[in-house]
Scaffold this active site. Structure first.
Site, PDB file in Angstrom:
ATOM      1  N   SER A   1      23.486   1.889 -39.365  1.00 14.19           N
ATOM      2  CA  SER A   1      23.581   1.822 -37.897  1.00 14.19           C
ATOM      3  C   SER A   1      24.298   3.062 -37.389  1.00 14.19           C
ATOM      4  O   SER A   1      25.124   3.644 -38.098  1.00 14.19           O
ATOM      5  CB  SER A   1      24.367   0.582 -37.495  1.00 14.19           C
ATOM      6  OG  SER A   1      24.760   0.661 -36.145  1.00 14.19           O
TER       7      SER A   1
ATOM      8  N   TYR B   1      31.541  -4.545 -37.399  1.00 16.71           N
ATOM      9  CA  TYR B   1      30.127  -4.174 -37.628  1.00 16.71           C
ATOM     10  C   TYR B   1      30.028  -2.725 -38.128  1.00 16.71           C
ATOM     11  O   TYR B   1      29.352  -2.437 -39.118  1.00 16.71           O
ATOM     12  CB  TYR B   1      29.363  -4.360 -36.321  1.00 16.71           C
ATOM     13  CG  TYR B   1      27.896  -4.014 -36.382  1.00 16.71           C
ATOM     14  CD1 TYR B   1      26.986  -4.872 -36.991  1.00 16.71           C
ATOM     15  CD2 TYR B   1      27.409  -2.834 -35.811  1.00 16.71           C
ATOM     16  CE1 TYR B   1      25.632  -4.557 -37.040  1.00 16.71           C
ATOM     17  CE2 TYR B   1      26.062  -2.518 -35.850  1.00 16.71           C
ATOM     18  CZ  TYR B   1      25.177  -3.381 -36.471  1.00 16.71           C
ATOM     19  OH  TYR B   1      23.832  -3.067 -36.509  1.00 16.71           O
TER      20      TYR B   1
HETATM   21  P1  NDP Z   1      17.691  -9.395 -35.259  1.00 12.48           P
HETATM   22  O1  NDP Z   1      18.825 -10.227 -34.771  1.00 12.48           O
HETATM   23  O2  NDP Z   1      16.342  -9.547 -34.663  1.00 12.48           O
HETATM   24  O3  NDP Z   1      17.501  -9.590 -36.825  1.00 12.48           O
HETATM   25  C1  NDP Z   1      18.478  -9.986 -37.715  1.00 12.48           C
HETATM   26  C2  NDP Z   1      17.786 -10.795 -38.803  1.00 12.48           C
HETATM   27  O4  NDP Z   1      18.741 -11.086 -39.822  1.00 12.48           O
HETATM   28  C3  NDP Z   1      17.241 -12.120 -38.275  1.00 12.48           C
HETATM   29  O5  NDP Z   1      15.902 -12.278 -38.703  1.00 12.48           O
HETATM   30  C4  NDP Z   1      18.145 -13.163 -38.918  1.00 12.48           C
HETATM   31  O6  NDP Z   1      17.389 -14.331 -39.233  1.00 12.48           O
HETATM   32  C5  NDP Z   1      18.616 -12.444 -40.176  1.00 12.48           C
HETATM   33  N1  NDP Z   1      19.921 -12.928 -40.634  1.00 12.48           N
HETATM   34  C6  NDP Z   1      21.108 -12.818 -40.004  1.00 12.48           C
HETATM   35  N2  NDP Z   1      22.075 -13.421 -40.742  1.00 12.48           N
HETATM   36  C7  NDP Z   1      21.462 -13.900 -41.864  1.00 12.48           C
HETATM   37  C8  NDP Z   1      21.907 -14.620 -42.992  1.00 12.48           C
HETATM   38  N3  NDP Z   1      23.191 -14.981 -43.148  1.00 12.48           N
HETATM   39  N4  NDP Z   1      21.012 -14.956 -43.955  1.00 12.48           N
HETATM   40  C9  NDP Z   1      19.708 -14.611 -43.813  1.00 12.48           C
HETATM   41  N5  NDP Z   1      19.223 -13.925 -42.772  1.00 12.48           N
HETATM   42  C10 NDP Z   1      20.093 -13.591 -41.799  1.00 12.48           C
HETATM   43  O7  NDP Z   1      18.215  -7.900 -35.156  1.00 12.48           O
HETATM   44  P2  NDP Z   1      17.596  -6.477 -35.555  1.00 12.48           P
HETATM   45  O8  NDP Z   1      16.186  -6.599 -35.941  1.00 12.48           O
HETATM   46  O9  NDP Z   1      17.995  -5.538 -34.511  1.00 12.48           O
HETATM   47  O10 NDP Z   1      18.509  -6.151 -36.837  1.00 12.48           O
HETATM   48  C11 NDP Z   1      17.988  -5.911 -38.130  1.00 12.48           C
HETATM   49  C12 NDP Z   1      18.902  -4.945 -38.855  1.00 12.48           C
HETATM   50  O11 NDP Z   1      18.882  -3.697 -38.184  1.00 12.48           O
HETATM   51  C13 NDP Z   1      20.369  -5.394 -38.899  1.00 12.48           C
HETATM   52  O12 NDP Z   1      20.900  -5.077 -40.177  1.00 12.48           O
HETATM   53  C14 NDP Z   1      21.016  -4.547 -37.820  1.00 12.48           C
HETATM   54  O13 NDP Z   1      22.361  -4.352 -38.071  1.00 12.48           O
HETATM   55  C15 NDP Z   1      20.210  -3.264 -37.937  1.00 12.48           C
HETATM   56  N6  NDP Z   1      20.237  -2.386 -36.772  1.00 12.48           N
HETATM   57  C16 NDP Z   1      19.639  -2.718 -35.581  1.00 12.48           C
HETATM   58  C17 NDP Z   1      19.632  -1.795 -34.533  1.00 12.48           C
HETATM   59  C18 NDP Z   1      18.937  -2.047 -33.233  1.00 12.48           C
HETATM   60  O14 NDP Z   1      18.997  -1.209 -32.327  1.00 12.48           O
HETATM   61  N7  NDP Z   1      18.249  -3.130 -33.050  1.00 12.48           N
HETATM   62  C19 NDP Z   1      20.296  -0.514 -34.633  1.00 12.48           C
HETATM   63  C20 NDP Z   1      20.910  -0.282 -35.917  1.00 12.48           C
HETATM   64  C21 NDP Z   1      20.864  -1.190 -36.918  1.00 12.48           C
HETATM   65  P3  NDP Z   1      17.990 -15.843 -39.060  1.00 12.48           P
HETATM   66  O15 NDP Z   1      18.690 -15.885 -37.747  1.00 12.48           O
HETATM   67  O16 NDP Z   1      16.771 -16.720 -39.177  1.00 12.48           O
HETATM   68  O17 NDP Z   1      18.903 -16.046 -40.226  1.00 12.48           O
END
Ligand code: NDP
Length: 259
Positions: A149, A162
């Site tokens: 990130s 984070y």
């Molecule tokens: P979302 O919230 O859409 O996706 C996060 C995903 O992680 C969800 O599908 C969620 O599924 C899953 N998740 C969270 N906790 C758990 C857990 N304990 N066990 C299993 N699955 C889990 O966000 P993004 O798509 O934006 O994020 C995806 C990645 O990208 C993350 O690592 C985030 O830090 C990173 N990121 C995003 C940015 C952005 O601008 N969007 C920028 C930089 C990094 P569920 O709730 O079903 O468990």
């Protein structure tokens, strides 16, 4: 590995590869799943919410399988990986995408909240990478992706936990590269800039000042999409990237270098 220089576009293909994408049911993970399936891979998506996964699987089609799994259940990870490999196929590509965000001033962040972020964004990545690498090392190798990130590169307020979790992934990657290269396992980190996803929209829509600051940083003048991260993940997982390991690659429309 001997390269055939006459090889065409198929060098970017993921045909016959199986990818495990944590958090693959939404946002960036879903973008990666779509791109990998388009590149020929079979994809396994995971998350905690079965409904989200089922909805995603319906969109993604027959080359997608889903398993409900909470990545913080670290003791269960080796069994979970066995289960996938027995039910679907050996995992060639691991994408450690699952992550949670916490937007709070450091002074208001409790130790328990900080730990929760570290459990999900860092310790699960270690556990999953270790379990998959054990299997990959017994075969012909594999590739592992981390999702970093901007908060792991820059100092940004209200993301102490984070940002720490994401910065620490780089240290973990460096170490693992020195140990896993011998097994032909490559590890790279994609650093998404500001990508339109549920997590991002939740974080900025309630904070117009932050949104304005972010927008003013992005040289290309628009937010990224999950597909942008998906195509990058395909490249880094393909044979075309066979000599790339240990890289931190921003996919950010120039945000990281725009003064
Ligand atoms: P979302 O919230 O859409 O996706 C996060 C995903 O992680 C969800 O599908 C969620 O599924 C899953 N998740 C969270 N906790 C758990 C857990 N304990 N066990 C299993 N699955 C889990 O966000 P993004 O798509 O934006 O994020 C995806 C990645 O990208 C993350 O690592 C985030 O830090 C990173 N990121 C995003 C940015 C952005 O601008 N969007 C920028 C930089 C990094 P569920 O709730 O079903 O468990």
């Amino acid at each position: 590995m001997t390269m055939n220089l006459n090889m065409g576009i198929e060098i970017f293909s993921l045909t016959k590869k199986t990818a495990l994408i944590t958090g693959g049911g939404t946002g960036i993970g879903l973008g990666i799943a779509k791109a990998m399936i388009a590149a020929g891979a079979t994809v396994v998506i995971t998350g905690r919410d079965a409904d989200k996964l089922l909805k995603a699987q319906k969109k993604l089609g027959d080359n997608c399988f889903y398993f409900v799994f909470d990545v913080t259940q670290k003791a269960a990870i080796p069994h979970f990986i066995n289960e996938i490999e027995n039910a679907v196929a050996p995992i060639d590509i691991l994408v450690n995408n699952a992550g949670i965000h916490l937007k709070k001033w450091a002074l208001d962040t409790s130790d328990a909240e900080f730990e929760n972020i570290i459990q999900t964004n860092l310790l699960s990545v270690f556990g999953l990478s270790k379990a998959c690498a054990k299997k990959m090392s017994e075969r012909t190798g594999g590739t592992i992706l981390f999702i970093g990130s901007m908060a792991g590169i820059f100092g940004i307020d209200r993301v102490a936990a984070y940002g720490t979790s994401k910065a620490a992934l780089t240290g973990l990657m460096h170490s693992l590269v020195t140990e896993f290269s011998t097994y032909n396992i490559r590890i790279n980190t994609i650093v998404p800039g500001w990508i339109e996803s549920p997590m991002f929209l939740n974080a900025v829509n309630s904070d117009p000042l932050r949104k304005q600051k972010i927008t003013s940083r992005i040289a290309m003048d628009s937010f990224g999409t999950p597909a942008d991260i998906g195509y990058t993940a395909v490249f880094l997982s393909s044979t075309a990237a066979r000599y790339i390991t240990g890289v931190v690659l921003p996919v950010d429309g120039g945000a990281a270098i725009n003064f």
